[in-house]
Design a protein around this motif. Sequence first.
Motif, PDB file in Angstrom:
ATOM      1  N   PHE A 178      -2.693   9.738   6.259  1.00  0.00           N
ATOM      2  CA  PHE A 178      -1.944   9.667   5.001  1.00  0.00           C
ATOM      3  C   PHE A 178      -2.212   8.382   4.224  1.00  0.00           C
ATOM      4  CE2 PHE A 178       0.733  12.135   8.011  1.00  0.00           C
ATOM      5  CZ  PHE A 178       0.573  13.372   7.423  1.00  0.00           C
ATOM      6  N   THR A 179      -2.828   7.396   4.864  1.00  0.00           N
ATOM      7  CA  THR A 179      -3.079   6.128   4.180  1.00  0.00           C
ATOM      8  C   THR A 179      -4.557   5.741   4.255  1.00  0.00           C
ATOM      9  OG1 THR A 179      -2.425   4.941   6.207  1.00  0.00           O
ATOM     10  CG2 THR A 179      -0.737   5.256   4.522  1.00  0.00           C
ATOM     11  N   VAL A 180      -5.064   5.477   5.458  1.00  0.00           N
ATOM     12  CA  VAL A 180      -6.447   5.004   5.609  1.00  0.00           C
ATOM     13  C   VAL A 180      -7.440   6.010   5.037  1.00  0.00           C
ATOM     14  CG1 VAL A 180      -8.227   4.289   7.234  1.00  0.00           C
ATOM     15  CG2 VAL A 180      -5.846   3.686   7.661  1.00  0.00           C
ATOM     16  N   LEU A 181      -7.305   7.248   5.456  1.00  0.00           N
ATOM     17  CA  LEU A 181      -8.260   8.274   5.033  1.00  0.00           C
ATOM     18  C   LEU A 181      -8.271   8.419   3.512  1.00  0.00           C
ATOM     19  CD1 LEU A 181      -8.894  11.678   6.723  1.00  0.00           C
ATOM     20  CD2 LEU A 181      -8.519  11.593   4.266  1.00  0.00           C
ATOM     21  N   ILE A 182      -7.087   8.507   2.902  1.00  0.00           N
ATOM     22  CA  ILE A 182      -7.004   8.701   1.450  1.00  0.00           C
ATOM     23  C   ILE A 182      -7.552   7.481   0.714  1.00  0.00           C
ATOM     24  CG2 ILE A 182      -5.386   8.905  -0.479  1.00  0.00           C
ATOM     25  CD1 ILE A 182      -3.645  10.659   1.331  1.00  0.00           C
ATOM     26  N   ALA A 183      -7.160   6.272   1.147  1.00  0.00           N
ATOM     27  CA  ALA A 183      -7.597   5.054   0.458  1.00  0.00           C
ATOM     28  C   ALA A 183      -9.112   4.884   0.554  1.00  0.00           C
ATOM     29  CB  ALA A 183      -6.882   3.836   1.043  1.00  0.00           C
ATOM     30  N   GLN A 184      -9.685   5.176   1.719  1.00  0.00           N
ATOM     31  CA  GLN A 184     -11.134   5.034   1.859  1.00  0.00           C
ATOM     32  C   GLN A 184     -11.875   6.079   1.040  1.00  0.00           C
ATOM     33  OE1 GLN A 184     -11.698   4.947   6.193  1.00  0.00           O
ATOM     34  NE2 GLN A 184     -11.934   2.731   6.086  1.00  0.00           N
ATOM     35  N   GLN A 185     -11.325   7.280   0.931  1.00  0.00           N
ATOM     36  CA  GLN A 185     -11.960   8.294   0.089  1.00  0.00           C
ATOM     37  C   GLN A 185     -11.976   7.847  -1.368  1.00  0.00           C
ATOM     38  OE1 GLN A 185      -9.586  11.745   1.122  1.00  0.00           O
ATOM     39  NE2 GLN A 185     -11.246  12.618   2.351  1.00  0.00           N
ATOM     40  N   ILE A 186     -10.851   7.295  -1.845  1.00  0.00           N
ATOM     41  CA  ILE A 186     -10.779   6.831  -3.230  1.00  0.00           C
ATOM     42  C   ILE A 186     -11.746   5.673  -3.455  1.00  0.00           C
ATOM     43  CG2 ILE A 186      -9.285   5.756  -4.962  1.00  0.00           C
ATOM     44  CD1 ILE A 186      -6.936   7.290  -3.669  1.00  0.00           C
ATOM     45  N   ALA A 187     -11.854   4.785  -2.431  1.00  0.00           N
ATOM     46  CA  ALA A 187     -12.752   3.630  -2.542  1.00  0.00           C
ATOM     47  C   ALA A 187     -14.219   4.018  -2.382  1.00  0.00           C
ATOM     48  CB  ALA A 187     -12.377   2.582  -1.501  1.00  0.00           C
ATOM     49  N   GLU A 188     -14.480   5.275  -2.049  1.00  0.00           N
ATOM     50  CA  GLU A 188     -15.843   5.795  -1.884  1.00  0.00           C
ATOM     51  C   GLU A 188     -16.618   5.026  -0.805  1.00  0.00           C
ATOM     52  OE1 GLU A 188     -17.464   5.673  -5.842  1.00  0.00           O
ATOM     53  OE2 GLU A 188     -16.577   7.590  -6.367  1.00  0.00           O
ATOM     54  N   ALA A 397     -10.130  -4.328   0.244  1.00  0.00           N
ATOM     55  CA  ALA A 397      -9.114  -3.812  -0.677  1.00  0.00           C
ATOM     56  C   ALA A 397      -8.285  -2.724   0.000  1.00  0.00           C
ATOM     57  CB  ALA A 397      -9.782  -3.262  -1.938  1.00  0.00           C
ATOM     58  N   VAL A 398      -8.935  -1.883   0.789  1.00  0.00           N
ATOM     59  CA  VAL A 398      -8.215  -0.852   1.546  1.00  0.00           C
ATOM     60  C   VAL A 398      -7.286  -1.499   2.560  1.00  0.00           C
ATOM     61  CG1 VAL A 398      -8.468   1.027   3.223  1.00  0.00           C
ATOM     62  CG2 VAL A 398      -9.976   0.919   1.227  1.00  0.00           C
ATOM     63  N   LEU A 399      -7.765  -2.538   3.242  1.00  0.00           N
ATOM     64  CA  LEU A 399      -6.946  -3.219   4.245  1.00  0.00           C
ATOM     65  C   LEU A 399      -5.729  -3.877   3.600  1.00  0.00           C
ATOM     66  CD1 LEU A 399      -7.001  -3.784   7.297  1.00  0.00           C
ATOM     67  CD2 LEU A 399      -8.161  -5.947   6.795  1.00  0.00           C
ATOM     68  N   ALA A 400      -5.909  -4.476   2.425  1.00  0.00           N
ATOM     69  CA  ALA A 400      -4.785  -5.090   1.701  1.00  0.00           C
ATOM     70  C   ALA A 400      -3.752  -4.032   1.327  1.00  0.00           C
ATOM     71  CB  ALA A 400      -5.290  -5.809   0.450  1.00  0.00           C
ATOM     72  N   TYR A 401      -4.234  -2.867   0.909  1.00  0.00           N
ATOM     73  CA  TYR A 401      -3.325  -1.755   0.602  1.00  0.00           C
ATOM     74  C   TYR A 401      -2.536  -1.342   1.849  1.00  0.00           C
ATOM     75  CZ  TYR A 401      -2.315   3.224   0.923  1.00  0.00           C
ATOM     76  OH  TYR A 401      -1.730   4.421   1.214  1.00  0.00           O
ATOM     77  N   GLN A 402      -3.228  -1.215   2.989  1.00  0.00           N
ATOM     78  CA  GLN A 402      -2.554  -0.817   4.229  1.00  0.00           C
ATOM     79  C   GLN A 402      -1.456  -1.805   4.603  1.00  0.00           C
ATOM     80  OE1 GLN A 402      -6.529   0.370   6.577  1.00  0.00           O
ATOM     81  NE2 GLN A 402      -4.709   0.325   7.847  1.00  0.00           N
ATOM     82  N   PHE A 403      -1.802  -3.094   4.599  1.00  0.00           N
ATOM     83  CA  PHE A 403      -0.823  -4.118   4.958  1.00  0.00           C
ATOM     84  C   PHE A 403       0.391  -4.060   4.029  1.00  0.00           C
ATOM     85  CE2 PHE A 403      -4.344  -7.110   6.735  1.00  0.00           C
ATOM     86  CZ  PHE A 403      -4.297  -6.463   7.954  1.00  0.00           C
ATOM     87  N   GLY A 404       0.120  -4.015   2.721  1.00  0.00           N
ATOM     88  CA  GLY A 404       1.221  -4.032   1.753  1.00  0.00           C
ATOM     89  C   GLY A 404       2.112  -2.824   1.853  1.00  0.00           C
ATOM     90  N   ASP A 405       1.504  -1.656   2.029  1.00  0.00           N
ATOM     91  CA  ASP A 405       2.291  -0.419   2.146  1.00  0.00           C
ATOM     92  C   ASP A 405       3.059  -0.380   3.460  1.00  0.00           C
ATOM     93  OD1 ASP A 405       2.959   2.507   1.695  1.00  0.00           O
ATOM     94  OD2 ASP A 405       1.698   2.659   3.479  1.00  0.00           O
ATOM     95  N   GLY A 406       2.390  -0.666   4.565  1.00  0.00           N
ATOM     96  CA  GLY A 406       2.994  -0.487   5.881  1.00  0.00           C
ATOM     97  C   GLY A 406       4.097  -1.470   6.195  1.00  0.00           C
ATOM     98  N   PHE A 407       3.826  -2.770   6.037  1.00  0.00           N
ATOM     99  CA  PHE A 407       4.817  -3.771   6.433  1.00  0.00           C
ATOM    100  C   PHE A 407       6.068  -3.702   5.569  1.00  0.00           C
ATOM    101  CE2 PHE A 407       0.944  -6.451   7.839  1.00  0.00           C
ATOM    102  CZ  PHE A 407       0.852  -5.723   9.015  1.00  0.00           C
ATOM    103  N   SER A 408       5.900  -3.486   4.256  1.00  0.00           N
ATOM    104  CA  SER A 408       7.076  -3.452   3.389  1.00  0.00           C
ATOM    105  C   SER A 408       7.917  -2.198   3.596  1.00  0.00           C
ATOM    106  CB  SER A 408       6.653  -3.565   1.915  1.00  0.00           C
ATOM    107  OG  SER A 408       5.758  -2.530   1.552  1.00  0.00           O
TER     108      SER A 408
END
Length: 469
Positions: A178-188, A397-408
Amino acid sequence: MGRTLKVPHTLILLLGMMVIALMATWIVPQGFFETSLSDSGRQMVVSGTYQVIENKTYLTPWDLLTAIPRAFAAAQDVIFFVLIVGGVLAIARATGTVDALIGRLLEKYGSRPQKLIFMVVFCFAMASSSIGTAGEYIPFVLILVALCKAMRLDAMTAVGMIVAGYGIGYGVSAFNPFTVLIAQQIAEIPVYSGIWLRLAIFIPFVLIGFHHVWQYAQKVKQDPSNSMMIGVACPLDGQVQPSYPKLETRHQVILGSFLITLTVAVWGIATKGWYLYELGGVFIAWGAVIAILGKLSADETAERFIEGVSDLVTTAILIGVARGIALILEDGQILHTLVHSMSLPLSYVSAEISAVGMLVIQTILNTFIPSGSGQAYVTMPLMVPLGDLVGVPRQVAVLAYQFGDGFSNMIIPTNAVLMGIIGMAGVPYAHWFRFCLPLLLKLMVAASVVLVLAVYFGYGLDVQPMIEP
């Protein structure tokens, strides 16, 4: 004479946040990005298309009032799942299975609560990291609250175990679909690429969460007056027995059926795209099974179920109102403005600072867009080209998204799952905020260090697509 600051009820805090959100829609310019359909059929913003709406429309106090019932409708999946789980657990408790399980766990971990805390944080983090579980933890809340109470700990410790595992698992997820897969697809970039780093930081981040919860639990165990829950009624007051029944064969069969239920739920999530409606159906089926195994009459089963549901009405209300905050911001058309405004300063700083800035932005925006996948579709199309511009690899950028979404996720009041968990445990949001904020800050510092090092050592450059001049 000292004065004690009285913290408002969680419901009042949430309603106050809705009012603030309404006023923000009067001040912040309304605007939007153009959107396009992704391959999965989700709306995704198009970078560089932000426009301010010239003819601004103003929400009124009436819109605030009507947003509340609309928010209940929008959060109905979480609300009904929480009520169903509460009812089914009441049936399980009537069979003596829950008390027998608590007695058995006390025998094993009563003198070693640190092992229980680590096990729960680790297992929940593993589940969230791998298959994106969140609402599925709700059935464990009352069981862990009862267990902690029997171990002379408190409900805050129980919630800390669950939520720390949940948030850290999402934040350092290796392959959450729901997070890694989608973000990496968008980031190509290749799906699940860069997994070695996410696996390497998993245990260190889990240990940060474990240490925070265990440090608090130690203080409470040594001196109960250190508990943050002093003066707050426990939802299980009067229900926990001084002695526990022996774990008999019928109890073991019922626990086995619970494991089968969880297995079916995980299978449905992984292969059929199930979520809370389907999971609610699975738990209703389990309730029927344990009523038969526990030899409860139809009337007693119905009474116990209704009692369990009625105990969680307050929780359901909090979940619904929490959803209303984001709803007001969506209606006021300022979400895209907030995203656009926050991303602009990053183009003027170094790549390392930009990566940390992305983490801060994703953390703040998660308050307004509490859906992990929804946040990816809104923010990643903007962060990816911005990262290309300032030298932040797309993997970072994907990793920053993961951290920001998950921890908060562990602290934002718009997270319906969090509000469901603390509501079931009887933990006021203000108390939870005081407990969780130091943990969030520790995780943010650790995440910032990881991001700076990731940029410095070129994490993700091996899969960085060539940018056409």
